[in-house]
Write a protein that holds these residues in place. Structure first.
Motif, short mmCIF file in Angstrom:
data_model
loop_
_atom_site.label_atom_id
_atom_site.label_comp_id
_atom_site.label_asym_id
_atom_site.label_seq_id
_atom_site.Cartn_x
_atom_site.Cartn_y
_atom_site.Cartn_z
N ILE A 27 0.86 -1.19 0.00
CA ILE A 27 0.00 0.00 0.00
C ILE A 27 0.89 1.23 0.00
N GLU A 28 0.61 2.14 -0.92
CA GLU A 28 1.43 3.34 -1.06
C GLU A 28 0.92 4.45 -0.14
N ARG A 29 1.88 5.07 0.55
CA ARG A 29 1.57 6.14 1.49
C ARG A 29 2.47 7.32 1.15
N TYR A 30 1.91 8.53 1.17
CA TYR A 30 2.68 9.72 0.82
C TYR A 30 2.49 10.76 1.90
N GLN A 31 3.58 11.43 2.27
CA GLN A 31 3.49 12.50 3.26
C GLN A 31 4.40 13.64 2.85
N ALA A 32 3.83 14.81 2.65
CA ALA A 32 4.60 16.01 2.35
C ALA A 32 5.04 16.66 3.67
N ASP A 33 6.03 17.52 3.60
CA ASP A 33 6.53 18.19 4.80
C ASP A 33 5.40 18.92 5.52
N GLY A 34 5.23 18.60 6.80
CA GLY A 34 4.25 19.28 7.63
C GLY A 34 2.80 18.94 7.31
N ARG A 35 2.56 18.01 6.43
CA ARG A 35 1.19 17.64 6.05
C ARG A 35 0.84 16.28 6.62
N GLN A 36 -0.43 15.97 6.65
CA GLN A 36 -0.90 14.67 7.11
C GLN A 36 -0.60 13.61 6.05
N ALA A 37 -0.26 12.41 6.48
CA ALA A 37 0.04 11.32 5.55
C ALA A 37 -1.23 10.91 4.81
N ARG A 38 -1.04 10.54 3.53
CA ARG A 38 -2.16 10.11 2.70
C ARG A 38 -1.87 8.74 2.10
#
Length: 123
Positions: free
Chosen positions: A89-100
């Motif tokens: 399962i792919e998870r992405y998190q940008a700096d200071g943002r909630q993980a998606r």
């Protein structure tokens, strides 16, 4: 009264390495992949940390196996196969943002449902 040679040297030539040889034989790998060799640690805190980590891993593995068996998945899946499938399962998190979570396949969703766990929501 008492034997003059230690029991680990019985039937072997008298050498100072006999105890090491004996202990190495006991630390062979079993079918589970664990060894009975003493953990190599430098202090009590390191040993405590390792024991806590092993206990947590064994607890989680035991719970996964229980749920797999309870759901009847053990006939077609191994615990390792399930973990491999769900790990994809792919998870992405940008700096200071909630993980998606980017994408959950139907097979992954079905596994979560069968195991009684909440499927991660995608956004």
């Amino acid at each position: 009264c008492c034997p003059t040679t230690p029991p680990w040297t019985a039937g072997t030539p008298s050498t100072p390495t006999a105890p090491k040889t004996r202990s190495r034989k006991r630390s062979t790998t079993s079918k589970t992949g664990s060894t009975s060799a003493p953990p190599r640690v430098h202090n009590h805190q390191t040993l405590t940390g390792k024991l806590v980590a092993v206990f947590a891993a064994l607890t989680l593995t035991s719970e996964l196996r229980r749920r797999v068996t309870q759901a009847g998945l053990h006939r077609q899946w191994t615990a390792r196969d399930i973990l491999d499938e769900l790990e994809a399962i792919e998870r992405y998190q940008a700096d200071g943002r909630q993980a998606r979570v980017l994408h959950v396949t139907k097979k992954q969703n079905d596994l979560y449902t069968a195991l009684g766990a909440q499927t991660p929501t995608t956004s």
